[in-house]
Design a protein around this motif. Structure first.
Motif, mmCIF file in Angstrom:
data_model
loop_
_atom_site.group_PDB
_atom_site.id
_atom_site.type_symbol
_atom_site.label_atom_id
_atom_site.label_comp_id
_atom_site.label_asym_id
_atom_site.label_seq_id
_atom_site.Cartn_x
_atom_site.Cartn_y
_atom_site.Cartn_z
ATOM 1 N N ARG A 17 0.827 -1.206 0.000
ATOM 2 C CA ARG A 17 0.000 0.000 0.000
ATOM 3 C C ARG A 17 0.860 1.254 0.000
ATOM 4 O O ARG A 17 0.513 2.261 -0.630
ATOM 5 C CB ARG A 17 -0.923 0.034 1.245
ATOM 6 C CG ARG A 17 -2.098 -0.885 1.221
ATOM 7 C CD ARG A 17 -2.988 -0.761 0.003
ATOM 8 N NE ARG A 17 -3.348 0.597 -0.379
ATOM 9 C CZ ARG A 17 -3.903 0.938 -1.538
ATOM 10 N NH1 ARG A 17 -4.191 0.017 -2.423
ATOM 11 N NH2 ARG A 17 -4.189 2.174 -1.813
ATOM 12 N N THR A 18 1.992 1.189 0.703
ATOM 13 C CA THR A 18 2.888 2.343 0.750
ATOM 14 C C THR A 18 3.386 2.686 -0.647
ATOM 15 O O THR A 18 3.457 3.864 -1.019
ATOM 16 C CB THR A 18 4.068 2.067 1.702
ATOM 17 O OG1 THR A 18 3.554 1.850 3.016
ATOM 18 C CG2 THR A 18 5.032 3.225 1.740
ATOM 19 N N GLU A 19 3.729 1.673 -1.428
ATOM 20 C CA GLU A 19 4.190 1.909 -2.799
ATOM 21 C C GLU A 19 3.097 2.560 -3.645
ATOM 22 O O GLU A 19 3.356 3.498 -4.399
ATOM 23 C CB GLU A 19 4.642 0.596 -3.452
ATOM 24 C CG GLU A 19 5.944 0.074 -2.894
ATOM 25 C CD GLU A 19 7.082 1.059 -3.042
ATOM 26 O OE1 GLU A 19 7.259 1.614 -4.141
ATOM 27 O OE2 GLU A 19 7.788 1.281 -2.044
ATOM 28 N N VAL A 20 1.872 2.076 -3.507
ATOM 29 C CA VAL A 20 0.747 2.642 -4.262
ATOM 30 C C VAL A 20 0.514 4.087 -3.837
ATOM 31 O O VAL A 20 0.334 4.978 -4.680
ATOM 32 C CB VAL A 20 -0.524 1.796 -4.050
ATOM 33 C CG1 VAL A 20 -1.743 2.491 -4.625
ATOM 34 C CG2 VAL A 20 -0.349 0.424 -4.666
ATOM 35 N N ASN A 21 0.536 4.328 -2.530
ATOM 36 C CA ASN A 21 0.300 5.677 -2.025
ATOM 37 C C ASN A 21 1.389 6.641 -2.484
ATOM 38 O O ASN A 21 1.108 7.789 -2.846
ATOM 39 C CB ASN A 21 0.208 5.678 -0.503
ATOM 40 C CG ASN A 21 -1.082 5.064 -0.007
ATOM 41 O OD1 ASN A 21 -2.070 4.997 -0.734
ATOM 42 N ND2 ASN A 21 -1.079 4.603 1.222
ATOM 43 N N LYS A 22 2.642 6.171 -2.473
ATOM 44 C CA LYS A 22 3.746 7.022 -2.935
ATOM 45 C C LYS A 22 3.564 7.398 -4.399
ATOM 46 O O LYS A 22 3.780 8.548 -4.788
ATOM 47 C CB LYS A 22 5.085 6.299 -2.768
ATOM 48 C CG LYS A 22 5.678 6.378 -1.391
ATOM 49 C CD LYS A 22 7.050 5.714 -1.390
ATOM 50 C CE LYS A 22 7.663 5.711 -0.012
ATOM 51 N NZ LYS A 22 8.968 5.012 -0.008
ATOM 52 N N ALA A 23 3.170 6.417 -5.207
ATOM 53 C CA ALA A 23 2.977 6.682 -6.635
ATOM 54 C C ALA A 23 1.854 7.691 -6.844
ATOM 55 O O ALA A 23 1.987 8.629 -7.653
ATOM 56 C CB ALA A 23 2.675 5.385 -7.369
ATOM 57 N N ASN A 24 0.750 7.522 -6.120
ATOM 58 C CA ASN A 24 -0.379 8.436 -6.264
ATOM 59 C C ASN A 24 -0.027 9.841 -5.781
ATOM 60 O O ASN A 24 -0.404 10.841 -6.403
ATOM 61 C CB ASN A 24 -1.600 7.913 -5.514
ATOM 62 C CG ASN A 24 -2.219 6.718 -6.199
ATOM 63 O OD1 ASN A 24 -2.112 6.558 -7.407
ATOM 64 N ND2 ASN A 24 -2.867 5.874 -5.432
ATOM 65 N N ARG A 25 0.698 9.927 -4.673
ATOM 66 C CA ARG A 25 1.101 11.228 -4.142
ATOM 67 C C ARG A 25 2.055 11.917 -5.115
ATOM 68 O O ARG A 25 1.946 13.132 -5.371
ATOM 69 C CB ARG A 25 1.758 11.049 -2.773
ATOM 70 C CG ARG A 25 2.032 12.361 -2.064
ATOM 71 C CD ARG A 25 2.647 12.163 -0.683
ATOM 72 N NE ARG A 25 1.770 11.369 0.168
ATOM 73 C CZ ARG A 25 2.093 10.167 0.667
ATOM 74 N NH1 ARG A 25 3.258 9.614 0.385
ATOM 75 N NH2 ARG A 25 1.254 9.526 1.442
ATOM 76 N N SER A 26 2.980 11.156 -5.675
ATOM 77 C CA SER A 26 3.931 11.706 -6.628
ATOM 78 C C SER A 26 3.215 12.225 -7.870
ATOM 79 O O SER A 26 3.542 13.305 -8.390
ATOM 80 C CB SER A 26 4.943 10.628 -7.016
ATOM 81 O OG SER A 26 5.802 11.099 -8.008
#
Length: 88
Positions: A17-26
């Motif tokens: 989930r952290t990877e997905v959230n980082k991508a979305n935030r970026s």
């Protein structure tokens, strides 16, 4: 470190989930940066177009749980203010 199987699974899920959230935030920040760069350059048309693209991206971040609703509203408001100042 996690001992139980469920705790180990939770760690794996958190990492995913952290990877997905980082991508979305970026992705959201990229759209915001495009607006700010266009506004700083004084390019009114580009700033307006970038703002129109950034606004839904910021709201998508709300629905995805990346931002709170008021935070997103504040970001949109401040971007709109910068775009308006650049066009003046």
């Amino acid at each position: 470190m996690a001992n139980t199987a469920s705790a180990k699974k939770a760690v794996r899920k958190i990492e995913a989930r952290t990877e997905v959230n980082k991508a979305n935030r970026s992705r959201m920040r990229t759209y915001v940066r495009k607006v700010e760069e266009a506004a700083a350059a004084g390019d009114r048309d580009a700033a307006n177009e970038a703002f129109k693209a950034a606004q839904p991206e910021i709201m998508k971040a709300v629905s995805r749980g990346i931002l709170k609703k008021n935070t997103a509203a504040r970001k949109v408001s401040r971007l709109a203010k910068r775009v308006k100042a650049a066009s003046a």
